[in-house]
Design an enzyme around this catalytic site. Sequence first.
Site, PDB file in Angstrom:
ATOM      1  N   ARG A 152       0.745  -1.177  -0.209  1.00 21.03           N
ATOM      2  CA  ARG A 152       0.219   0.025   0.073  1.00 21.03           C
ATOM      3  C   ARG A 152       1.225   1.266   0.046  1.00 21.03           C
ATOM      4  O   ARG A 152       0.617   1.982  -0.601  1.00 21.03           O
ATOM      5  CB  ARG A 152      -1.510  -0.044   1.197  1.00 21.03           C
ATOM      6  CG  ARG A 152      -1.515   0.933   1.001  1.00 21.03           C
ATOM      7  CD  ARG A 152      -3.236   1.463   2.525  1.00 21.03           C
ATOM      8  NE  ARG A 152      -3.466   2.473   2.299  1.00 21.03           N
ATOM      9  CZ  ARG A 152      -4.778   2.493   3.455  1.00 21.03           C
ATOM     10  NH1 ARG A 152      -4.606   1.589   4.198  1.00 21.03           N
ATOM     11  NH2 ARG A 152      -5.744   3.959   3.223  1.00 21.03           N
ATOM     12  N   HIS A 196     -16.655   3.358  -5.067  1.00 24.19           N
ATOM     13  CA  HIS A 196     -15.544   4.857  -4.571  1.00 24.19           C
ATOM     14  C   HIS A 196     -15.391   5.853  -6.028  1.00 24.19           C
ATOM     15  O   HIS A 196     -14.874   6.895  -6.096  1.00 24.19           O
ATOM     16  CB  HIS A 196     -14.195   4.438  -4.731  1.00 24.19           C
ATOM     17  CG  HIS A 196     -14.082   3.436  -3.418  1.00 24.19           C
ATOM     18  ND1 HIS A 196     -12.754   3.495  -2.896  1.00 24.19           N
ATOM     19  CD2 HIS A 196     -14.603   3.859  -2.314  1.00 24.19           C
ATOM     20  CE1 HIS A 196     -13.030   2.424  -1.386  1.00 24.19           C
ATOM     21  NE2 HIS A 196     -13.561   2.090  -1.518  1.00 24.19           N
ATOM     22  N   TYR A 207     -15.029  10.032  -2.329  1.00 22.24           N
ATOM     23  CA  TYR A 207     -13.568   9.113  -2.882  1.00 22.24           C
ATOM     24  C   TYR A 207     -13.374   9.785  -4.422  1.00 22.24           C
ATOM     25  O   TYR A 207     -12.533  10.334  -5.494  1.00 22.24           O
ATOM     26  CB  TYR A 207     -13.131   8.093  -3.659  1.00 22.24           C
ATOM     27  CG  TYR A 207     -13.354   7.056  -2.549  1.00 22.24           C
ATOM     28  CD1 TYR A 207     -12.074   6.712  -1.980  1.00 22.24           C
ATOM     29  CD2 TYR A 207     -13.697   6.287  -1.304  1.00 22.24           C
ATOM     30  CE1 TYR A 207     -10.782   5.817  -1.195  1.00 22.24           C
ATOM     31  CE2 TYR A 207     -13.446   5.687  -0.136  1.00 22.24           C
ATOM     32  CZ  TYR A 207     -11.861   5.502  -0.324  1.00 22.24           C
ATOM     33  OH  TYR A 207     -11.946   5.042   1.279  1.00 22.24           O
ATOM     34  N   ASN A 216     -10.389  -3.996  -1.183  1.00 25.48           N
ATOM     35  CA  ASN A 216     -10.539  -3.407  -2.186  1.00 25.48           C
ATOM     36  C   ASN A 216      -9.078  -3.915  -3.561  1.00 25.48           C
ATOM     37  O   ASN A 216      -8.735  -4.301  -3.882  1.00 25.48           O
ATOM     38  CB  ASN A 216     -10.125  -2.344  -1.922  1.00 25.48           C
ATOM     39  CG  ASN A 216     -11.269  -1.174  -1.221  1.00 25.48           C
ATOM     40  OD1 ASN A 216     -12.439  -1.123  -1.783  1.00 25.48           O
ATOM     41  ND2 ASN A 216     -10.694  -0.284   0.266  1.00 25.48           N
ATOM     42  N   CYS A 221     -19.370  -1.707   0.103  1.00 25.89           N
ATOM     43  CA  CYS A 221     -18.670  -0.868   1.188  1.00 25.89           C
ATOM     44  C   CYS A 221     -19.227  -0.192   2.115  1.00 25.89           C
ATOM     45  O   CYS A 221     -20.516   0.551   2.153  1.00 25.89           O
ATOM     46  CB  CYS A 221     -18.149   0.240  -0.436  1.00 25.89           C
ATOM     47  SG  CYS A 221     -17.027   1.959   0.149  1.00 25.89           S
TER      48      CYS A 221
END
Length: 420
Positions: A90, A194, A244, A144, A164
């Site tokens: 990440r 998102h 987002y 995700n 989500c």
Amino acid sequence: MKLTVVGGGSTYTPELIDGFARLRDTLPLTELVLTDPATDRLELIGALSRRIFTRLGHPGTITTTTDLDAAVDGADAVLLQLRVGGQAARLNDETWPLDCGCVGQETTGAGGLAKALRTVPVVLDIADRVRRASPDAWIIDFTNPVGIVTRALLQAGHKALGLCNVAIGLQRKFAALLGSDPTDIHLDHVGLNHLTWETAVRRGGPDGEDVLPHLLAAHGDTIAADLHLPRPLLDHLGVVPSYYLRYFYAHDTVVREQRTKPSRAAEVADMERRLLALYADPALAEKPALLSQRGGAYYSEAAVDLAAALLRGGSPHQVVNTYNKGTLPFLPDDAVIEVQATVGPKGATPLPVAPVDPLFAGLMANVTAYEDLALEAALHGTRDRVLRALLAHPLIAQYEYAEHLTDALVAHNREHLTWA
């Protein structure tokens, strides 16, 4: 009723456990299995999970195992919450895209594509093993990028829905601002994972009064601050975008911030170290306050509601990720959209959606095209497929950037890409 959590060694798991314990009448589990290859974390979190069940009086058993096949054998539902490559991957996703002035984020842009490429093959392998061991089990995907992962699952014929927490989080915030019970608030929620907008906020159900204009007029400043977007944008749009959308509506501002602030991945990694130290305390029998900063607010409630609807029926409307099937006529039927749906043992049926403003529909169509190409790259590999997906992404698009990002993506993810 048996439920399995794949990725049960996540520091987020105690939030799920707390929800399962408190909402045991909604989802009466007899057995909960946590599975994860990280043995040390799994045992630590498994022990805390048992203490939480005991403190809250849940009669079900919690077991832990690194044997995935044993974990999913006989499961009624399997929850996926894994992170291939961990926080180190990440951190990379949030860092190297900044070299060319593109946003670094784990679910969108080049970083989001990298995560999809790492994740889809692993999830499909897990799903195949679930189908062999428990062919009737539902798969609920939290992992995700949820839209791409859910589409991969559905395309492979699995019984799956994506979930989500954006919608349930906004529902709770709006209810608090309006002084209403959350169950009285229904969102006209439309978009892709998102990439969603609340086009109406209704009191009393899908046919209730739309109080969104009042909400924006009375609380627009608060909502805009929560989203880190300017109030005039909300007034112009007349809707509430998800957080987002900031990566699209304020892309360059976000890039400037990311270049000067610690990454979210670094913050989460530090938080996880602190959480694991807390979890090691044998006297701890509840989720610690620090966990609220980890992200994923209300996921446990959404997960319980969705699993209960799939396994027991009688569901109210819920926001899920599922096939479009004509709901949004400007997208292919096999696009995965995030909308309100009725959910039951046979799956999800999206509710009708009012015509979508071209301002939103155009972006959704663009990102859907990117997701098509991203899934092709995740399933079949090759540098050319990665490049095509990046060229299609509205946050990248330029050939020079796409070339640079393709090379960087492959270089940083080579150990997870069998074709590289």
